[in-house]
Design a protein around this motif. Structure first.
Motif, short mmCIF file in Angstrom:
data_model
loop_
_atom_site.label_atom_id
_atom_site.label_comp_id
_atom_site.label_asym_id
_atom_site.label_seq_id
_atom_site.Cartn_x
_atom_site.Cartn_y
_atom_site.Cartn_z
N ASP A 3 41.78 28.47 36.05
CA ASP A 3 40.97 29.39 36.85
C ASP A 3 40.74 30.67 36.05
O ASP A 3 41.57 31.08 35.25
CB ASP A 3 41.68 29.76 38.15
CG ASP A 3 41.71 28.60 39.14
OD1 ASP A 3 40.77 27.80 39.15
OD2 ASP A 3 42.70 28.51 39.90
N VAL A 4 39.59 31.27 36.29
CA VAL A 4 39.27 32.57 35.70
C VAL A 4 39.51 33.61 36.78
O VAL A 4 38.94 33.53 37.86
CB VAL A 4 37.80 32.61 35.22
CG1 VAL A 4 37.44 34.00 34.72
CG2 VAL A 4 37.57 31.57 34.14
N ILE A 5 40.35 34.57 36.47
CA ILE A 5 40.71 35.60 37.43
C ILE A 5 40.38 36.96 36.83
O ILE A 5 40.92 37.34 35.80
CB ILE A 5 42.19 35.51 37.83
CG1 ILE A 5 42.46 34.13 38.43
CG2 ILE A 5 42.56 36.63 38.79
CD1 ILE A 5 43.89 33.81 38.71
N GLY A 6 39.48 37.65 37.49
CA GLY A 6 39.09 38.98 37.03
C GLY A 6 40.06 40.03 37.52
O GLY A 6 40.65 39.91 38.59
N ASN A 52 46.24 30.38 33.83
CA ASN A 52 44.89 30.82 34.12
C ASN A 52 44.42 31.84 33.09
O ASN A 52 45.18 32.29 32.24
CB ASN A 52 44.84 31.42 35.53
CG ASN A 52 45.17 30.38 36.57
OD1 ASN A 52 44.62 29.29 36.56
ND2 ASN A 52 46.09 30.69 37.46
N ALA A 57 37.40 43.31 34.23
CA ALA A 57 36.19 43.75 34.93
C ALA A 57 36.19 45.26 34.78
O ALA A 57 36.76 45.98 35.61
CB ALA A 57 36.22 43.32 36.38
N VAL A 84 34.50 42.63 40.71
CA VAL A 84 35.34 41.70 39.95
C VAL A 84 34.81 40.27 40.11
O VAL A 84 34.70 39.52 39.13
CB VAL A 84 36.81 41.80 40.40
CG1 VAL A 84 37.65 40.66 39.84
CG2 VAL A 84 37.40 43.15 39.97
N ASN A 85 34.44 39.90 41.32
CA ASN A 85 33.87 38.56 41.54
C ASN A 85 32.58 38.37 40.75
O ASN A 85 32.34 37.28 40.20
CB ASN A 85 33.61 38.33 43.03
CG ASN A 85 34.90 38.21 43.82
OD1 ASN A 85 35.96 37.93 43.28
ND2 ASN A 85 34.80 38.43 45.12
N GLU A 88 33.51 37.70 37.19
CA GLU A 88 34.01 36.33 37.06
C GLU A 88 32.86 35.33 37.00
O GLU A 88 32.86 34.43 36.14
CB GLU A 88 34.91 35.98 38.25
CG GLU A 88 36.23 36.67 38.28
CD GLU A 88 36.98 36.45 39.58
OE1 GLU A 88 38.14 36.88 39.65
OE2 GLU A 88 36.42 35.85 40.53
N TYR A 91 31.07 35.48 33.70
CA TYR A 91 31.86 34.83 32.66
C TYR A 91 31.70 33.30 32.75
O TYR A 91 31.55 32.64 31.73
CB TYR A 91 33.34 35.21 32.78
CG TYR A 91 34.22 34.49 31.80
CD1 TYR A 91 34.24 34.87 30.46
CD2 TYR A 91 35.02 33.42 32.19
CE1 TYR A 91 35.05 34.21 29.54
CE2 TYR A 91 35.82 32.76 31.29
CZ TYR A 91 35.83 33.16 29.96
OH TYR A 91 36.61 32.50 29.06
N GLN A 92 31.72 32.78 33.95
CA GLN A 92 31.58 31.34 34.12
C GLN A 92 30.20 30.87 33.67
O GLN A 92 30.07 29.76 33.14
CB GLN A 92 31.85 30.95 35.57
CG GLN A 92 33.32 31.12 35.92
CD GLN A 92 33.61 30.93 37.40
OE1 GLN A 92 32.71 30.73 38.21
NE2 GLN A 92 34.87 31.02 37.76
#
Length: 101
Positions: A3-6, A52, A57, A84-85, A88, A91-92
């Protein structure tokens, strides 16, 4: 798949102080940059320890308020979370972000 977590990020103490000045919920934030950094360092270790990916951000106080206004958010915890979302998702899509090592 990881998972990518900002993580809401402030590059230095002056940036953090300027950010606190614009946040409508500054009283809910750590009182100093050092306190914030200690909390975030622990969070990042947990994120990475779980396999992860933690990404920064970067919150720039001067542009964050504009971003919030253009996306219908206040400069508070909900605005920070939305930002932050957004980072994310970018980035994806693009693979471009600063990964926290």
């Amino acid at each position: 798949m990881n998972d990518v977590i900002g993580v809401a990020w402030y590059k230095d103490e002056p940036t953090y102080r300027r950010a606190l000045a614009i946040f409508s919920d500054a009283e809910n934030m750590p009182g100093s940059y050092e306190d914030w950094k200690a909390i975030v360092d622990k969070q990042c270790e947990l994120i990475k320890g779980s396999g992860n990916i933690a990404i920064r951000a970067d919150i720039d106080p001067e542009t964050f308020t504009s971003w919030c206004a253009s996306h219908g958010h206040e400069a508070n915890s909900r605005g920070r979370t939305a930002f932050v979302n957004h980072v994310e998702l970018e980035y994806q899509k693009t693979g471009k972000a600063t990964v926290i090592e």
